[in-house]
Design an enzyme around this catalytic site. Structure first.
Site, short mmCIF file in Angstrom:
data_model
loop_
_atom_site.label_atom_id
_atom_site.label_comp_id
_atom_site.label_asym_id
_atom_site.label_seq_id
_atom_site.Cartn_x
_atom_site.Cartn_y
_atom_site.Cartn_z
N THR A 232 26.63 -10.90 -16.76
CA THR A 232 26.65 -11.25 -18.18
C THR A 232 27.34 -12.60 -18.40
O THR A 232 28.27 -12.95 -17.66
CB THR A 232 27.37 -10.16 -18.99
OG1 THR A 232 27.50 -10.59 -20.33
CG2 THR A 232 28.76 -9.83 -18.45
N SER A 267 36.30 -7.37 -22.50
CA SER A 267 36.23 -5.92 -22.74
C SER A 267 36.22 -5.27 -21.37
O SER A 267 35.97 -5.93 -20.35
CB SER A 267 34.95 -5.54 -23.50
OG SER A 267 33.82 -5.62 -22.63
N TYR A 269 34.05 -3.34 -20.31
CA TYR A 269 32.68 -3.48 -19.81
C TYR A 269 32.49 -4.85 -19.14
O TYR A 269 32.04 -4.95 -18.00
CB TYR A 269 31.65 -3.31 -20.94
CG TYR A 269 30.38 -4.07 -20.65
CD1 TYR A 269 29.52 -3.63 -19.65
CD2 TYR A 269 30.08 -5.27 -21.29
CE1 TYR A 269 28.37 -4.36 -19.32
CE2 TYR A 269 28.95 -6.00 -20.98
CZ TYR A 269 28.10 -5.54 -19.99
OH TYR A 269 26.99 -6.27 -19.64
N HIS A 270 32.82 -5.92 -19.91
CA HIS A 270 32.60 -7.26 -19.35
C HIS A 270 33.39 -7.44 -18.05
O HIS A 270 32.93 -8.09 -17.11
CB HIS A 270 32.97 -8.34 -20.38
CG HIS A 270 31.98 -8.48 -21.51
ND1 HIS A 270 32.16 -7.91 -22.75
CD2 HIS A 270 30.79 -9.11 -21.58
CE1 HIS A 270 31.14 -8.20 -23.54
NE2 HIS A 270 30.27 -8.93 -22.85
N LYS A 273 31.73 -6.30 -14.89
CA LYS A 273 30.76 -7.27 -14.34
C LYS A 273 31.46 -8.31 -13.46
O LYS A 273 30.90 -8.78 -12.48
CB LYS A 273 30.03 -7.98 -15.48
CG LYS A 273 29.19 -7.08 -16.35
CD LYS A 273 27.92 -6.69 -15.63
CE LYS A 273 26.96 -5.97 -16.53
NZ LYS A 273 25.74 -5.54 -15.87
#
Ligand code: NAD
Ligand code: USQ
Length: 481
Positions: A232, A267, A269-270, A273
């Site tokens: 991302t 976050s 989530y990020h 990655k």
């Protein structure tokens, strides 16, 4: 067949020997789930090895064998037709039932790649868990694949299971023998990862362990296989300097080196990655894996050439505050007369791309594989916009359609810069031949019309943000109905 994650978990309970990657607050595995699975039209492929485990570990694949019809060469019919001798033919799409993955699976199948979807269908479970739904009604993965076969005469293989279960993934690898793996199969919502501790842990476990398993599977069962991994743009954050494509050359105390571009994800989530990228880069060096890390921007749109062919092929379109992304949300909000929800000052700028370009970029990455041991990074977006700019574009397009579009500034539930410099490079996919579909009035018209068509399915209660970055707690958070 709704909960493949449950299938894995129930198998795990029976075998008592494997880790279970169970998303928080899902239903308890039950006998009826196993029963449903055993009634599926798939043949079972039993694992080799320990007889005790063999009883429970199964992989499900399409009963119809692949390659029944005479196949054209991959890439034929495409402007970017690939070289027959060196082109990969078999592509495993992990996360192939999701928003980007389904569109990509159909696109690659249409371009005569032999495609197999690997998915545990957990994204559908998140909807049940949180009381959400796609704007568009979506068919089950089985009906999607059957419809594609009946329309196009092409088979898509299906392996339902969790890639965090290495035995499942190994069997899928050994059975399908992919030349390339496109890995979309992660928990991809930043707000979901910030709901509470258990969702943060689930997100990082699912994403990091799943990707590690894919790397080990490539090493063990297909060392020449090319990994195309969805990363991302959010890995970079919003630094006050230009963002390069993966690497930056730095001079420090008189010495010079080209190093991974600094990561400042915002976050859990990020951050998953970022961890993935480091693991992939390391295994390229250590084991000679060939990998392309696609740092994708925010995707918008719903139709691709293939998904538009039939209602049962329609893609999902998320508009809720957990899984919906900015432009898609704004179009649905405009369609139902909800003010556009600009978080904070609205100067947050990101890279964006049309879903038709997502599928094109994946095809280009596969057709031009990385070398053995090479870790490539492409920034996958076509244009950058601030949230305020998106709101202005949707307001203008809505007015043309007679919609009364207003904007509201919502207190920002996230911790992020709201006014900042942003200039990210994105030349490498263009150099490979990407022909972008830039955001245009006609695309906005069609997305808005689509949203209007399905507006009766909108649950307005799901629009305002409910997850706060500052209030994420250790206590499991229940989600109001
Ligand atoms: P999605 O949630 O719609 O699809 C992900 C799919 O992966 C789902 O079908 C889910 O069931 C499956 N999955 C998740 N964990 C799995 C596991 N452990 N085993 C097997 N299957 C699993 O997400 P999407 O929007 O299609 O995004 C796909 C990828 O692209 C993600 O990695 C995401 O981070 C990345 N991405 C998405 C966007 C976007 O705007 N949608 C932007 C940039 C990057
Ligand atoms: N935003 C609003 N209003 C909204 C929704 C979002 O102002 O109603 C703002 C957010 O605060 C943020 C920006 O719009 O600044 C983008 O948010 P988003 O929800 O569209 O996207 P994001 O959470 O960043 O995540 C999405 C995908 C994720 C992918 C990422 C790419 O869900 O999988 O990794 O886009 S990127 O943004 O480049 O990191």
């Amino acid at each position: 067949m709704e909960n493949a994650a449950l299938v894995s978990c129930s198998l795990n309970l029976l075998s008592g020997s494997r880790s279970c990657n169970k998303p928080p607050s899902l239903l308890t595995p039950s006998a009826s789930v196993s029963l449903q699975v055993s009634q599926s039209p798939f043949r079972k492929i039993h694992l080799n090895g320990d007889k005790r485990l063999r009883k429970y570990h199964t992989v499900y694949a399409m009963a119809v064998s692949m390659g029944q019809e005479t196949r054209a060469q991959p890439g034929s019919g495409s402007d970017n037709g690939s070289d027959e001798a060196s082109s990969p033919k078999k592509v495993m799409v992990i996360g192939g039932d999701g928003y980007c993955g389904w569109a990509t699976s159909l696109h690659l199948s249409n371009k005569n790649y032999e495609v197999a979807v690997v998915d545990n269908l957990v994204r559908r479970s998140f909807d049940h868990q949180l009381g959400l739904d796609s704007l568009t009604p979506i068919a089950s993965i089985h009906n999607r694949i059957r419809r594609w076969k009946s329309l196009m005469g092409k088979d898509i293989g299906l392996y339902v299971g969790d890639i965090c279960d290495f035995e499942f993934l190994s069997e899928a690898f050994k059975s399908f023998e992919p030349d390339a793996v496109v890995h979309f199969g992660e928990q991809r919502s930043a707000p979901y990862s910030m709901i509470d501790r258990s969702r943060a842990v689930y997100t990082q476990h699912n994403n990091v362990i799943g990707t590690l398993n894919v790397l080990f599977a490539i090493k063990e069962f297909g060392e020449d296989c090319h990994l195309v991994k969805l990363g991302t743009m959010g890995e970079y954050g919003t630094p006050n300097i230009d963002i390069e494509e993966g690497f930056i050359t730095i001079t420090h105390n008189g010495r010079i080196d080209t190093l991974p571009y600094p990561k400042q994800a915002s976050s859990f989530y990020h951050l998953s990655k970022v961890h993935d990228s480091h693991n992939i880069a390391f295994t390229c060096k250590a084991w000679g894996i060939r990998a392309t890390d696609l740092n994708q921007g925010v995707v918008y749109g719903v139709k691709t050439e293939e998904t538009a062919m039939h209602e049962e092929l329609y893609n999902r379109l998320d508009y809720d505050a957990v899984f919906g992304t900015a432009l898609n949300r704004f179009c649905v909000q405009a369609a139902v007369g909800h003010p556009l929800t600009v978080y904070g000052k609205g100067g947050q700028t990101r890279g964006y791309l049309d879903i038709r370009d997502t599928v094109q970029c994946i095809e280009l990455a596969i057709a031009n594989p990385a070398q053995r041991g090479e870790f490539r990074v492409f920034n996958q977006f076509t244009e950058q916009f601030s949230v305020n700019e998106l709101a202005a574009l949707v307001t203008k397009a809505g007015k043309k359609l007679g919609l009364d579009v207003r904007t509201v500034s919502v207190p920002n539930p996230r911790v992020e810069a709201e006014e900042h410099y942003y200039n990210a490079k994105h030349t490498k996919l263009a150099e490979l031949g990407l022909e972008p579909h830039l955001l245009s009035d006609s695309l906005l018209d069609s997305l808005l019309n689509f949203a209007v068509q399905y507006k009766d399915r909108v649950d307005s209660k799901q629009i305002m943000p409910s997850v706060s970055w500052r209030k994420t707690g250790a206590k499991p958070k229940t989600v109001p109905a």
